[in-house]
Design an enzyme around this catalytic site. Structure first.
Site, PDB file in Angstrom:
ATOM      1  CG  HIS B 331      -0.137   3.351   8.759  1.00 41.34           C
ATOM      2  ND1 HIS B 331       0.360   3.316  10.040  1.00 41.34           N
ATOM      3  CD2 HIS B 331      -1.189   4.197   8.790  1.00 41.34           C
ATOM      4  CE1 HIS B 331      -0.359   4.123  10.800  1.00 41.34           C
ATOM      5  NE2 HIS B 331      -1.310   4.665  10.086  1.00 41.34           N
ATOM      6  N   GLY B 332       1.124  -0.262   6.061  1.00 38.32           N
ATOM      7  CA  GLY B 332       1.316  -0.843   4.744  1.00 38.32           C
ATOM      8  C   GLY B 332       2.629  -1.575   4.652  1.00 38.32           C
TER       9      GLY B 332
END
Lengths: 348, 505
Positions: B331-332
């Protein structure tokens, strides 16, 4: 489109589409019927889509939010104190008996010499717009003692002050009506669209001003001082002609913010507001800053003057606590001035 | 060019118009069918690259490079000669691209921080994250792996492979589509058509409603509270935590619906990405209902290759944690996402242990009225518990720093001071979701009541299954309702700074 739809052909479907639009339009118009936002055949109640949701307003014959005058049947062309301001003072977002003008009326009604406060709050009218129409408003609403003028956010720019003093840019706008451009007006005259179309207020005037003004550099600080002084002089001379005392009351609006740890943080140009205040006071205008009251109430009671449960919870217009605080500060100031007046009358 | 913009409206009209021309009689002649299909794919590919390049033209380079690598690697795998090498290249090269663009600076700063070194001395890259890289890299890997597994044939048509990776409705935020699902659609005679438009427009509007009416309005409240959590009363902070859980669902599922709608309008199907996740009774069910395309990808291409639950209980838990940690990192580039993945991984492990300890109970033994009533209460408690845990997990996901996440978490229990202003839209939208879930549940029960034993078995496997409330736009009444609904979306829309949450990943 289903197989039957395709069989029926594009023409048939287009007719249905047209009829469906008309039907949907009628349905939407049922909702939009009450949303008559022109300020003409008044008084009437209206439902309108304001920044903080849909509200019902009871407006007076001048299309202004004066619940106290409607209740008491007082004439709307005569008052002791005229309160001029923006949508904060128009107070669409709070109950009619909770806005600061109504509160002030109630607080000053039962005394030896009662005072009446008449609200001339109109969405999109900032300090410079107020200055531009100050004389017209004094003529129209006839205050006898004071003119309370709202100012919020940043100090006005040179261009907006110039426009206020020589209001060519405002000439095409009728001050006594809600202004929308002709295209918007046409669209909104259609019942359903009125309800859907966002309000187009004299914000377009402000946009023009912003474009014209650009950034204020250090070089034109003196020019700004001069412009503010000119504006203050004009306000003062007009006030003297009509026998009223002008009082500017200031609040930070969107520049009143919260820090990460919940601290009260004013983010407007504090020095510039101080300079503005000094110039106004030098010219004889009373300047009242509501900021400290806001800070105190927040730090002691966790009460925030702006925002609502259905919109920005700490941003947006003054809420009823904000109105109460403004009313408290203004009440204090007016009582102080009244006492001074009595004292000087007694001496004479 | 986001979906809820005028630029996209103009863009999709243009693309749809051009594809519509290809429906004209001269193009539909059987001898020209292959040429027309190639033209359609060419138009869609060009449109996809315009869409990608609209944000930054350099994004197209990353996409094209990934496509070229995957195309040749898949062909290499299919040829059989040195297929292992081609497979490794096809998996590693896209991952390297993802690592460089997305994680390089993160790892450098993390190492520097751990060893108390100067970040400047180690050096970071001044790069921007290419649009949708997290999504198309996963698609690229799944393609090469599936070719190796024999689940899909390697396509010799470069345009088709390029379109599979670049297809603009799903480029920004997925869903992550498997080649076996999408490539066969390119072999069929698919194009814009009235029936597809009818369905596509409705699904799109459904997503638009979720995004601009619900998610964006919740986001305005969430942003305020997360920016200054210590200013607010515990109840307000708790409401903001719940609001974010709802915002993220409406935002991301809204985007997914819009993607499904746009693709449908163009004649293509995309898999559904969400299936009422907040009615899940446990963490395991949640991941079958939330971001389905990612969780099934992680299951198929990470958890199972790691050994799944085939190599003992301890290893299964380890695999679960590894999968969720990497899923979080996907996700990041932030430890907060890793922490989020760890929290979900831990919940899945706990649920697994709990399930194993409980064993499979005989339903016949629990048929009394008391047991049934207890079952209903237990199910509702399980749904609530799963939601509460999920909402808590979203705190580090949304908070700007770990410290902020901790502040928000602890602030939920401070009830003696702070601004007390409860946002009214959260309970309204929560009720809306609850009512929608109930409707879906009632429909599911009705289907179960009339289903044959085989169908019943199937329905029980899928569980309560969401659906799009589609109207028949050939009927005047339905058409009127639809137009009224569209006008209401416009009337109630929130207009502000409202990018899609998942577009950043």
């Amino acid at each position: 489109m289903s197989a039957e739809g395709r069989k029926e052909g594009a023409g048939g479907w287009c007719v249905k589409f047209l009829i469906a639009n008309i039907l949907a339009f009628i349905l939407l118009s049922c909702v939009g019927y009450f949303y008559r936002s022109g300020r003409g055949d008044l008084p009437y109640s209206r439902i309108c889509c304001s920044a903080e949701g849909y509200v019902v307003l009871n407006l007076d014959a001048n299309a202004l939010n004066n619940g106290y005058f409607l209740e008491t049947g007082l004439p709307t062309n005569s008052c002791d104190v005229l309160v001029m301001g923006s949508s904060h003072i128009e107070a669409q977002q709070v109950q009619k008996d909770k806005n600061c003008v109504y509160l002030l009326n109630r607080r000053f009604e039962n005394q030896d010499s009662p005072l009446t406060f008449y609200s001339c709050g109109i969405s999109g009218y900032f300090l410079t717009e107020i200055v531009a129409r100050y004389e017209v408003a004094l003529q129209e609403y006839g205050p006898k003692k004071y003119a309370l003028i709202e100012m919020f956010g940043m100090a006005p720019s040179i261009a907006s002050i110039e426009n206020a003093l020589s209001p060519k840019i405002y000439e095409r706008y009728d001050w006594r009506t809600e202004n929308v451009d002709s295209w918007g007006k046409t669209i909104r005259s259609l019942g359903a669209m009125r309800w859907m179309w966002p309000s187009r207020m004299p914000a377009n005037v402000n946009n023009e001003i912003v474009k014209k003004d650009g950034k204020i550099s250090r070089d034109n600080v003196n020019a700004w001082d001069t412009a503010v002084a000119d504006m203050a002089k004009k306000l003062m001379s007009t006030s003297e002609r009509y026998g009223v005392k002008p009082i500017i009351f200031y609040h930070g609006h969107k520049y009143t913010t919260l820090g990460y740890n919940g601290e009260f943080v004013p983010t407007w140009d504090v020095e510039k507001i101080k300079a503005f205040r000094a110039i106004c006071e030098r010219e004889g205008i009373i300047f009242v800053d509501v900021t400290e009251r806001f800070r105190k109430e927040y730090e002691e009671n966790n009460v925030w003057p702006y925002g609502f449960c259905n919109a920005g919870i700490v941003s947006g217009h003054l809420n009823r606590d904000g109105h109460r605080m403004v009313a408290d500060v203004l009440e204090e100031k007016i009582r102080e001035l009244e006492a001074e007046n009595k004292e000087s009358e007694a001496k004479q | 060019m986001i979906f809820n913009s005028l630029a996209f409206a103009a863009f999709i009209l243009l693309v749809g118009g051009v594809l519509g021309i290809l429906n004209a009689k001269p193009f539909l002649k059987s001898e020209r069918a292959a040429t027309t299909a190639r033209l359609r794919h060419g138009v869609l590919l060009a449109a996809s690259y315009v869409f990608c390049g609209w944000f930054d033209w350099r994004f197209c380079l990353a996409l094209a490079a990934t496509t070229a690598v995957v195309y040749y690697c898949a062909l290499g795998v299919a040829r059989g000669k040195r297929s292992k090498l081609w497979l490794r290249l096809g998996v590693v090269l896209p991952l390297v691209a993802l690592a460089v663009f997305k994680y390089f600076n993160f790892f450098v700063t993390s190492v520097a921080s751990a060893l108390s070194l100067d970040v400047g001395a180690l050096g970071t890259l001044k790069i921007i994250l290419p649009l949708g890289i997290s999504f198309y890299v996963f698609q690229a890997i799944s393609y090469v792996v599936d070719v190796n597994r024999g689940k899909v044939e390697a396509s010799s048509d470069f345009v088709k492979v390029a379109l599979y990776l670049a297809f603009f409705p799903r480029l920004v935020s997925g869903p992550i589509v498997k080649a076996a699902y999408f490539l066969p659609q390119l072999e069929e005679n698919r194009n814009v058509g009235l029936k597809n438009l009818e369905i596509g427009v409705q699904i799109f509007m459904f997503g638009l409603f979720k995004k601009i009416v619900v998610a964006d309005r919740l986001g305005a409240f969430v942003d305020t509270v997360y920016a200054t959590p210590n200013a607010f009363h515990g109840a307000v902070v708790t409401l903001a935590v719940v609001s974010y859980a709802l915002q993220l669902y409406f935002d991301f599922s809204g985007y997914s619906d819009m993607a499904v709608g746009v693709a449908k309008g163009l004649g293509y199907d995309l898999p559904r990405n969400f299936n009422l996740p907040y009615i899940s009774r446990n963490p395991s069910e949640l991941w079958k209902r939330w971001h389905i395309s990612l969780s099934s990808w992680l299951m198929e291409y990470l958890y199972i290759p790691l050994g799944g639950n085939r190599k003992g209980k301890l290893r299964a838990h380890g695999n679960l944690m590894t999968t969720m940690l990497l899923g979080g990192l996907w996700h990041g580039a932030s430890w907060a996402f890793v922490a989020w993945g760890a929290m979900h991984g831990a919940a899945l492990c706990v649920h697994k242990v709990f399930k194993e300890a409980l064993g499979k109970r005989d339903p016949a033994k629990n048929s009394s009225a008391v047991s049934k009533a207890f079952g209903v209460v237990a199910t509702l408690a399980a749904i609530l518990g799963t939601f509460v845990w999920t909402a808590i997990c979203w705190i580090p996901f949304r908070a700007p720093t770990f410290a902020a996440a901790w502040d928000i978490f602890t602030r939920m229990f401070v009830w003696d001071n702070g601004i007390y202003r409860l946002y009214v839209w959260t309970p309204i939208y929560a009720t809306l979701l609850l009512v929608a879930s109930l409707v879906v549940y009632v429909v599911y029960r009705k289907r179960c009541a009339v289903a044959s034993p085989e169908e019943l078995e199937k329905l029980r496997k899928t569980g309560v299954d969401g659906f799009y409330p589609l109207l028949d736009l050939t009927k005047l009444s339905h058409l009127t309702i639809f137009i009224f609904w569209v006008a209401l979306i416009r009337g109630f829309a929130y207009f502000g700074d409202t990018a899609f949450v998942y577009a950043q990943f």
